[in-house]
Design a protein around this motif. Sequence first.
Motif, PDB file in Angstrom:
ATOM      1  N   GLN A   1       5.159  -9.874   0.114  1.00 48.58           N
ATOM      2  CA  GLN A   1       5.051 -11.072   0.788  1.00 48.58           C
ATOM      3  C   GLN A   1       3.735 -11.819   0.095  1.00 48.58           C
ATOM      4  O   GLN A   1       2.565 -13.027   0.259  1.00 48.58           O
ATOM      5  CB  GLN A   1       3.949 -10.779   2.179  1.00 48.58           C
ATOM      6  N   LYS A   2       3.758 -12.106  -1.250  1.00 51.64           N
ATOM      7  CA  LYS A   2       2.802 -12.684  -2.237  1.00 51.64           C
ATOM      8  C   LYS A   2       3.256 -13.756  -2.699  1.00 51.64           C
ATOM      9  O   LYS A   2       4.071 -14.426  -2.135  1.00 51.64           O
ATOM     10  CB  LYS A   2       1.942 -11.350  -3.036  1.00 51.64           C
TER      11      LYS A   2
ATOM     12  N   THR B   1      -6.531  -9.091  -6.630  1.00 52.74           N
ATOM     13  CA  THR B   1      -5.852 -10.380  -5.545  1.00 52.74           C
ATOM     14  C   THR B   1      -7.338 -10.487  -4.854  1.00 52.74           C
ATOM     15  O   THR B   1      -8.051 -12.427  -4.372  1.00 52.74           O
ATOM     16  CB  THR B   1      -5.210  -9.774  -4.463  1.00 52.74           C
TER      17      THR B   1
ATOM     18  N   ASP C   1      -0.313  -1.758 -10.859  1.00 53.73           N
ATOM     19  CA  ASP C   1      -0.093  -2.624  -9.037  1.00 53.73           C
ATOM     20  C   ASP C   1      -0.311  -3.414  -9.703  1.00 53.73           C
ATOM     21  O   ASP C   1      -0.472  -4.822  -9.869  1.00 53.73           O
ATOM     22  CB  ASP C   1      -1.217  -2.718  -7.933  1.00 53.73           C
TER      23      ASP C   1
ATOM     24  N   THR D   1       0.499  -1.361   0.048  1.00 53.54           N
ATOM     25  CA  THR D   1      -0.019   0.445  -0.115  1.00 53.54           C
ATOM     26  C   THR D   1       0.697   1.444   0.179  1.00 53.54           C
ATOM     27  O   THR D   1       1.036   2.573  -0.508  1.00 53.54           O
ATOM     28  CB  THR D   1      -0.993  -0.048   1.226  1.00 53.54           C
TER      29      THR D   1
END
Length: 396
Positions: free
Chosen positions: A196-197, A146, A171, A70
């Motif tokens: 973290q994805k 997502t 994004d 973000t």
Amino acid sequence: MNTSFVPPRRILMGPGPSDVAPRVLEAMARPTIGHLDPQFVGLMDSIKLHLQRAFDTTYPLTMPVSGPGTVGMESCLVNLLEPDDVVVVCQNGVFGGRLKAMAERCGARVVHIQDEWGRAVSPKRLASALSANPMAAAVAFVHAETSTGALSDAQTLAGVAKEYDCLTIVDAVTSLGGSPLHVESWGLDAVYSGTQKCLSCTPGLSPLTMSPRARQVVERRRAPVQSWFMDVSLVTEYWGSGSTRSYHHTAPINALYGLHEALLMLHEEGLQAAWARHKRNHLALRAGLEALGLEFIVPASERLVQLNAVAVPEGVNEACVRARLLKEYNLEIGAGLGVLAGKVWRIGLMGYSSRPDNVMACLSALSRILADEGLANSVAEATKEAEHVLDTYESD
Ligand SMILES: *Cc1c(COP(=O)(O)O)cnc(C)c1O
């Protein structure tokens, strides 16, 4: 309260965070050194080069922003947008809505395109919005949504934006490392991601890259960026090249050890191989889920390989299934967001979580719980279908 926190061992198959590779956690436990230590500056240069490879770009402004995805999103918008700038924001899920809200806070005039949730962003609708708004300076969209499991065609959308001389803000939080992404050859101008994805790393960093054209827009701003922390001209005094690094903020040193290790792992595997692994495991899980009687909400041609959004069958208690997966199987999957809340499960196969053993564990646990919920199914059939895909998959 007075004892150390020892987390349970979970299998993270939600929309992020995903499982962190043990190698990454080990790297993060190494001694902290100074953020201007020459050895650390060497590590920063190495991270930048690895990130350029991951994004497939030579843009010199490529670095990890200290903050979650973000913050990468907000960094792009606050640097590139000024009050009264016209920006087209394409929304096909939750994160497109966040882009819109941030652009509005920058004082930009937002032309909002609402695409159907669960579908890709429509290049046609973007083209008509741009022809109706010739003053538009930028286009923003989410590559891998997502919240719904839909993949948009970033290359085509960027091509449309270019025809109207607009910057593209993209994004790539969930796409980086999981789906093909070619920042430079696709002509993307400002792209941010998350660790973290699909990067198998801990949350809290946001890889970001900006084209020379985007940097020029920042340099020619009428007013300074309203955020001191996110102003890229200031951040690059620390992340910039050469030995003249100066203090901007104290970098999250150990988190960056982790990112470096994660990027090493990605390049040892190879980008193409990582994309193929995500696809293979997705196709295996898909075959198994369909054998269990579950249906995907996104049409096959627009589906993400790292996030599987399936409809909750009639009469099944959505939250109860997730709670049982967590409690009895240590397996986390995601709930629906926004208009999809209560209607879908989001099963992630991202980064280190994207593995055949996780596919099988998820199918057998779901099979048992769905049977208890009254949905007759055969675990043998589901695992056979998934194994067949794993055995016969050939990458394209
Ligand atoms: C997770 C995610 C974000 C936000 O990342 P955080 O690290 O949670 O701030 C933004 N966009 C997309 C598409 C995401 O999946």
